[in-house]
Structure formats: structure tokens, C-alpha cells
Design an enzyme around this catalytic site. Structure first.
Site, PDB file in Angstrom:
ATOM      1  N   ARG A 162      20.911 -14.009  45.875  1.00  0.00           N
ATOM      2  CA  ARG A 162      20.445 -12.639  45.608  1.00  0.00           C
ATOM      3  C   ARG A 162      21.358 -11.777  46.425  1.00  0.00           C
ATOM      4  O   ARG A 162      21.310 -11.764  47.654  1.00  0.00           O
ATOM      5  CB  ARG A 162      18.979 -12.481  46.044  1.00  0.00           C
ATOM      6  CG  ARG A 162      18.460 -11.040  46.002  1.00  0.00           C
ATOM      7  CD  ARG A 162      18.375 -10.538  44.565  1.00  0.00           C
ATOM      8  NE  ARG A 162      17.648  -9.262  44.515  1.00  0.00           N
ATOM      9  CZ  ARG A 162      18.223  -8.072  44.533  1.00  0.00           C
ATOM     10  NH1 ARG A 162      19.552  -7.981  44.610  1.00  0.00           N
ATOM     11  NH2 ARG A 162      17.497  -6.972  44.475  1.00  0.00           N
ATOM     12  N   HIS A 165      22.253  -6.570  49.728  1.00  0.00           N
ATOM     13  CA  HIS A 165      21.588  -5.365  49.246  1.00  0.00           C
ATOM     14  C   HIS A 165      20.703  -4.782  50.338  1.00  0.00           C
ATOM     15  O   HIS A 165      20.544  -5.374  51.406  1.00  0.00           O
ATOM     16  CB  HIS A 165      20.745  -5.681  48.009  1.00  0.00           C
ATOM     17  CG  HIS A 165      19.591  -6.602  48.289  1.00  0.00           C
ATOM     18  ND1 HIS A 165      19.746  -7.966  48.442  1.00  0.00           N
ATOM     19  CD2 HIS A 165      18.251  -6.362  48.451  1.00  0.00           C
ATOM     20  CE1 HIS A 165      18.562  -8.525  48.683  1.00  0.00           C
ATOM     21  NE2 HIS A 165      17.644  -7.564  48.702  1.00  0.00           N
ATOM     22  N   HIS A 167      17.024  -1.820  50.739  1.00  0.00           N
ATOM     23  CA  HIS A 167      15.998  -1.036  50.051  1.00  0.00           C
ATOM     24  C   HIS A 167      15.628   0.186  50.890  1.00  0.00           C
ATOM     25  O   HIS A 167      15.847   0.219  52.102  1.00  0.00           O
ATOM     26  CB  HIS A 167      14.721  -1.853  49.838  1.00  0.00           C
ATOM     27  CG  HIS A 167      14.937  -3.192  49.214  1.00  0.00           C
ATOM     28  ND1 HIS A 167      15.166  -3.353  47.870  1.00  0.00           N
ATOM     29  CD2 HIS A 167      14.935  -4.442  49.756  1.00  0.00           C
ATOM     30  CE1 HIS A 167      15.295  -4.644  47.608  1.00  0.00           C
ATOM     31  NE2 HIS A 167      15.163  -5.319  48.730  1.00  0.00           N
ATOM     32  N   GLU A 171      10.748  -4.916  53.112  1.00  0.00           N
ATOM     33  CA  GLU A 171      10.621  -6.111  52.274  1.00  0.00           C
ATOM     34  C   GLU A 171       9.961  -7.219  53.084  1.00  0.00           C
ATOM     35  O   GLU A 171      10.477  -7.632  54.121  1.00  0.00           O
ATOM     36  CB  GLU A 171      11.993  -6.576  51.787  1.00  0.00           C
ATOM     37  CG  GLU A 171      11.956  -7.899  51.011  1.00  0.00           C
ATOM     38  CD  GLU A 171      13.332  -8.358  50.569  1.00  0.00           C
ATOM     39  OE1 GLU A 171      14.019  -7.584  49.859  1.00  0.00           O
ATOM     40  OE2 GLU A 171      13.749  -9.481  50.946  1.00  0.00           O
ATOM     41  N   HIS A 210      20.718  -7.086  53.746  1.00  0.00           N
ATOM     42  CA  HIS A 210      20.416  -8.516  53.870  1.00  0.00           C
ATOM     43  C   HIS A 210      20.807  -9.251  52.593  1.00  0.00           C
ATOM     44  O   HIS A 210      21.146  -8.643  51.572  1.00  0.00           O
ATOM     45  CB  HIS A 210      18.930  -8.726  54.156  1.00  0.00           C
ATOM     46  CG  HIS A 210      18.002  -8.098  53.167  1.00  0.00           C
ATOM     47  ND1 HIS A 210      17.691  -6.749  53.184  1.00  0.00           N
ATOM     48  CD2 HIS A 210      17.308  -8.609  52.114  1.00  0.00           C
ATOM     49  CE1 HIS A 210      16.848  -6.455  52.217  1.00  0.00           C
ATOM     50  NE2 HIS A 210      16.604  -7.585  51.534  1.00  0.00           N
ATOM     51  N   GLU A 235      12.664  -3.077  41.416  1.00  0.00           N
ATOM     52  CA  GLU A 235      13.884  -3.827  41.722  1.00  0.00           C
ATOM     53  C   GLU A 235      15.119  -3.131  41.173  1.00  0.00           C
ATOM     54  O   GLU A 235      16.220  -3.309  41.686  1.00  0.00           O
ATOM     55  CB  GLU A 235      13.779  -5.238  41.131  1.00  0.00           C
ATOM     56  CG  GLU A 235      13.113  -6.264  42.031  1.00  0.00           C
ATOM     57  CD  GLU A 235      14.002  -6.665  43.193  1.00  0.00           C
ATOM     58  OE1 GLU A 235      14.865  -7.540  43.033  1.00  0.00           O
ATOM     59  OE2 GLU A 235      13.837  -6.084  44.278  1.00  0.00           O
ATOM     60  N   GLU A 352      -5.890  -3.543  49.938  1.00  0.00           N
ATOM     61  CA  GLU A 352      -5.589  -4.975  49.945  1.00  0.00           C
ATOM     62  C   GLU A 352      -4.872  -5.357  48.648  1.00  0.00           C
ATOM     63  O   GLU A 352      -5.385  -5.130  47.553  1.00  0.00           O
ATOM     64  CB  GLU A 352      -6.862  -5.802  50.084  1.00  0.00           C
ATOM     65  CG  GLU A 352      -6.613  -7.305  50.006  1.00  0.00           C
ATOM     66  CD  GLU A 352      -7.880  -8.142  50.088  1.00  0.00           C
ATOM     67  OE1 GLU A 352      -7.946  -9.193  49.435  1.00  0.00           O
ATOM     68  OE2 GLU A 352      -8.821  -7.714  50.803  1.00  0.00           O
TER      69      GLU A 352
END
Length: 454
Positions: A162, A165, A167, A171, A210, A235, A352
Site C-alpha cells: 500500500r 501515503h 491522510h 489511521e 507511512h 480512501e 461506538e
């Protein structure tokens, strides 16, 4: 004169008995008490002084009729019928979905009002297939109630990457299978590398670059759950290294890296997202950095934490008190044995977001103002309970139920109904619920959390 007053009293008491509302389980006792009082009044000298009122019900008592699911996944015929209520389906129906949702098609009679859909199966999410793996997501686009958290289920074949990248959100990850090698660099130039195995976690704060790569420790590679602290996360909005560089003029790249004109002539023309690669060595270490390695690790070995054993299952809680870098996501890994229940509770300041790993579950959400709805969950399903809404999680199968409770917060918190009542003055509890002294004495002053079969 005395005879007239006596008759008047008797007439008043008799009228009270006749006019009293009939309450299930209570009216016969109230009537006998009133009749006895009337007889006693007639047999003795009249008095205008009223005695203290006996405790009395102001509304009918709740029903104690069973409200279990009418069928299971492997047994029973799905029909919208519960007792004398409902009728059979005459038109077309989706049998597999009906089998998985008995409490939607034939809800318990305790359900009422309106509660937004609190279930989303990853099986209904559109899957993004890549050479080397896949990814599917859940966010408010498919589950509008889940405003504070979103999830991605991702799979990487051995060696698949992956790509590098970052965000704009945090994460948080839980490894479902296999081992994933993660790397990162923080704003101080400190780097990080770790192998994260089944049941373990990683966490990257917003903006931390990461990468994720499956090792060949398992022939299948790895699969994991990603959770982001924003229900609108997508995503598609990830900041990808290849996507960025393909949109920077070539002369700018040359100037930035002090490189020759052909140094960046083979970079991809668009994002890679997931792509195949050679499996990384399990003994790999991060490149030596003049600034050193991160002082606050981005991974956490939850699989090695001893679970707290309870009468009906186990629980592991992880938040910033133990996984210190995880300041925006807290979680609990819960198991519930057959016939047991995650007790009636609520979370005072956070939503939750649940993910079901093994077994089958039933959850009723109480949303106040007479609103309550029951949902059924299977492995791969996502559940959501908004802040402060009361709920429970019941194991409805014959195997152990295992699921994750995940929160957008730095500290795990819950309020136990059992403990609340146990620590409230008994007289107050009795006035509300008409419980016996024995039942009140049996309430738990410590949180049961997961309660075994009755």
C-alpha cells in the site's frame, strides 16, 4: 349525623375502587386493599384523617413475554410474524438477508419509534481490486448514522505494498490475518519500522507519512481493518506519493532533488495505490536517521495483552493510557460466550463504531423518547451506536462472539446500568422499578461488563 358521615365515607371509598384504572399485575392487589379499608371504616368510628398512601403504579407494568429472535441463520423460516402479530410475505423477498436479520423482519415488541440503520456489512461495500490486493470502505455515504468514524477493509498479497501515503485524519488499524510491515517518518525526522501481526495494532496521527507491506510470513499475505476518525473519510482522498509526483512539473522535481533531467523519467504517470513487490525481510530495520527513531511507537502488541476474564467472556481495553500515541482512537476487544451478554450500558461522550469478528450478535439501541430498534450482526458487519444511547450486545449463537468496540477519543469510558443502580440509594431504585430487596441487594457495585448466562 354520624350515620350520614359513615355512609358518605363508604360511598367515597367504593367510588374510588370502581373508578381506579385496571393495571396488569397490580389492580387486584389495589382493589383488595381498598375494599379492606372500606370495611374497616364502616366497622369503626368515622375519621376525617387520611392514612399515608400506599405505593401505586402510575402506568401499566412492562411485559415479561419472551422477545428472542424468531429464527436463526441456519434454522427457521423467515416471515414477518411474531405471535399473533404480522402476516406472511406474499411477494418477492431476499431470503439470505431475511435469514441474517430476524429482528428487522420480525422485530421484538419492545422496538418502537425510529432509529437510523446501525448496520453495514462490508459485503455490500464496493471493492477496489488492484494487482496485489483489494480494499473496500464504509463511510457516511453508505452508513449515514456513522458520522464520527469510517472504516476500510484491506488485503495485501505477500510483498504487495500500500504505497507511501498520508491522510488528513488519524489511521488506526487492527490486523485480522498475516503480518504487515509498517514504516513511517515523523515531523522531527525520526523514523519507524515494525512488523504487526494478527490481533495487533498500529496508529498514525494525521499527516504522518507511512507505508504498509505484507510479509511472506503467511502464504496469504495480510488483511487488516483500518479505522479513521472522520465519518466522511474516503480512501479516494488519500495523499499518495505517486499521485503527487505525477502532478509536479519535471523541472520542479529536478530542482527540488538536485537531480539530473532523467532521474525521474520512470515515475508512474498516475497513482499506484496497491501494487506488487518483493516480500520485505522480517528482520528489516529502519534506515539510520541522524534524528533517531520515534520515541512513541506507532504499533502496539494487543495480542500479547492479558484479557480480563469475566463471568460471560473477556475484554481487552486499549487507549492512550497504554498505547500512548493513539490519542484520537480508543478500543475494546470483547468476547462473549454463548448465552452471555455485554451488559446494558452506554458511552457518555463518544460514539461506538463496532466491527464483528466471530459469531453472531444482537444489539438493541435505545435512543430516548420511546425510540428503540434491534439489529442482528454477523462476521464482517459494522455496527454504530451514537453517543449516550443505551445498548447491549447479546451472543445469539452457539460459538464465542468476538468483536471490537472503537471510539473517537483518547480514553475508553462506559456507564454500567447494573453498577449505577447498585450505587444509587435502594429506596430510590425501589420507587422506580418496584424491585424486591433481594434483587436490589444482588446488584453489582463493580461493572460486570460481560455477564454469563442466567
Amino acid at each position: 349525623m354520624i350515620s350520614f358521615l359513615s355512609c358518605l365515607c363508604s360511598l367515597y371509598l367504593a367510588t374510588s375502587v370502581v373508578g381506579a384504572p385496571a393495571l396488569s399485575g397490580f389492580s387486584s392487589v389495589a382493589s383488595k386493599s381498598s375494599v379492606s379499608a372500606a370495611s374497616s371504616t364502616q366497622a369503626t368510628a368515622p375519621s376525617v384523617t387520611a392514612s399515608a398512601a400506599e405505593p401505586s403504579a402510575t402506568v401499566p407494568f412492562a411485559s415479561t413475554d419472551p422477545n428472542a429472535p424468531v429464527w436463526g441463520i441456519d434454522s427457521g423460516t423467515p416471515q414477518p410474524i411474531r405471535g399473533s402479530l404480522g402476516a406472511s410475505v406474499l411477494g418477492p423477498n431476499n431470503l439470505p438477508l431475511d435469514q441474517m436479520s430476524p429482528d428487522m423482519l420480525a422485530p421484538p415488541t419492545t422496538d418502537a419509534g425510529s432509529v437510523n440503520n446501525a448496520k453495514w456489512p462490508f459485503a455490500l461495500s464496493h471493492n477496489r481490486l488492484q494487482t496485489g490486493g483489494w480494499a473496500r470502505q464504509e463511510n457516511i455515504g453508505v452508513m449515514p448514522i456513522a458520522t464520527s468514524l469510517a472504516g476500510v477493509n484491506m488485503r495485501l498479497e505477500p510483498g504487495a505494498i500500500r504505497e507511501l501515503h498520508w491522510h488528513s485524519t488519524s489511521e488506526w488499524a487492527y490486523v485480522l490475518s498475516g503480518t504487515t510491515q509498517v514504516t513511517a517518518v515523523n515531523a522531527d525526522g525520526q523514523n519507524f519500522l515494525a512488523n504487526v501481526g494478527p490481533g495487533d495494532l498500529w496508529f498514525f496521527p494525521p499527516g504522518i507519512p507511512h507505508s504498509l507491506q505484507a510479509t511472506n510470513e503467511s502464504a496469504e499475505g495480510s488483511e487488516f481493518l483500518l479505522v479513521f476518525d472522520d465519518g466522511a473519510f474516503s480512501e479516494d482522498a488519500t495523499f499518495l506519493l505517486t499521485d503527487w509526483l505525477s502532478h509536479v512539473p519535471a523541472e520542479v522535481l529536478q530542482k527540488n532533488f538536485q537531480a539530473s533531467p532523467d532521474a525521474f523519467s520512470h515515475i508512474p504517470a498516475k497513482e499506484l495505490y496497491i501494487f506488487p513487490g518483493s516480500p520485505p525481510p522480517l528482520d528489516a530495520v529502519a534506515p539510520s536517521s541522524p534524528q533517531g527513531t520515534v520515541t512513541n511507537p506507532y504499533s502496539f502488541a494487543l495480542s500479547k495483552v492479558n484479557a480480563t476474564q469475566l463471568s460471560g467472556g473477556t475484554v481487552k481495553i486499549v487507549d492512550s493510557t497504554t498505547f500512548t500515541i493513539s490519542t484520537t482512537v480508543a478500543a475494546a476487544e470483547v468476547t462473549v460466550e454463548p448465552g452471555a451478554i455485554r451488559e446494558l450500558h452506554w458511552h457518555p461522550t463518544m460514539d461506538e463504531w463496532s466491527f464483528f469478528l466471530e459469531g453472531t450478535a444482537r444489539v438493541t439501541i435505545f435512543a430516548s423518547q420511546g425510540n428503540a430498534r434491534t439489529f442482528d450482526y454477523q462476521p464482517g458487519d459494522i455496527g454504530f451506536v451514537p453517543t449516550a444511547m443505551g445498548h447491549y450486545v447479546e451472543n445469539t449463537g452457539n460459538t464465542t462472539l468476538k468483536y471490537l468496540e472503537i471510539f473517537n477519543t483518547d480514553r475508553f469510558q462506559d456507564i454500567s446500568l447494573n453498577q449505577w443502580l447498585a450505587l444509587t440509594p435502594p429506596e430510590l431504585v425501589k420507587a422506580h422499578l418496584q424491585l424486591s430487596d433481594e434483587t436490589i441487594a444482588s446488584l453489582s457495585k463493580t461493572k460486570p461488563v460481560v455477564v454469563g448466562p442466567n
